[in-house]
Design an enzyme around this catalytic site. Structure first.
Site, PDB file in Angstrom:
ATOM      1  CD  GLU A   1      39.388  50.142   9.535  1.00  0.00           C
ATOM      2  OE1 GLU A   1      40.393  50.536  10.260  1.00  0.00           O
ATOM      3  OE2 GLU A   1      39.129  50.178   8.223  1.00  0.00           O
TER       4      GLU A   1
ATOM      5  CE1 TYR B   1      37.244  56.696  18.158  1.00  0.00           C
ATOM      6  CE2 TYR B   1      36.489  54.600  18.352  1.00  0.00           C
ATOM      7  CZ  TYR B   1      37.493  55.289  18.227  1.00  0.00           C
ATOM      8  OH  TYR B   1      38.997  54.989  18.568  1.00  0.00           O
TER       9      TYR B   1
END
Length: 141
Positions: free
Chosen positions: A92, A104
């Site tokens: 998350e 990411y």
């Protein structure tokens, strides 16, 4: 890296969130399947459970950002997770953390969900979390 050093880095990296304590880091490090990569300047802490890995936190000291340290720690984590049997990894990330989202995305993570008001902030409204996932089988090489 000691739990105290990890907590100090986490506190400086997440100045608008509740940082994790040294005791919390010590408890996590004692758990089965936990992987710690990087250095006291920038680290990834995650765990592998069966065929899935989770990045629990990634923290970099503010003055050490944009130097490739987080990318290196994450790459190391992905490889170690794959070698430990993980086929995929999830995490998350705060929806307002553009730098982390870019990191990411560059590591082939894709959005698979959203958790509304997941991150409580010390000042201001809670922030959504993006749930990201990627395969890791190719990272074992």
């Amino acid at each position: 890296m000691t739990p105290t050093a990890l907590a100090q880095t986490h506190r400086r990296a997440f100045d608008h969130d509740r940082p994790w304590s040294a005791l919390e880091f010590a408890d996590l490090l004692a758990q089965r399947g936990v992987i710690l990569c990087g250095s006291a300047d920038s680290f990834v802490l995650g765990r592998v459970t069966f065929d899935e890995a989770e990045v629990m936190t990634l923290a970099t000291l503010p003055e050490q950002r944009r130097m490739g340290l987080a990318r290196a720690a994450l790459t190391d984590f992905l490889g170690r997770a794959a070698r430990a049997g993980a086929a995929s990894v999830f995490l998350e990330v705060a929806a307002d953390n553009a730098a982390a989202i870019a990191l990411y995305a560059a590591q082939d993570f894709a959005s698979v969900g959203r958790r509304r008001a997941y991150y409580a902030r010390t000042c201001g409204a809670a922030v959504d979390a993006l749930v990201l996932r990627r395969a890791v089988a190719d990272a074992a090489a």
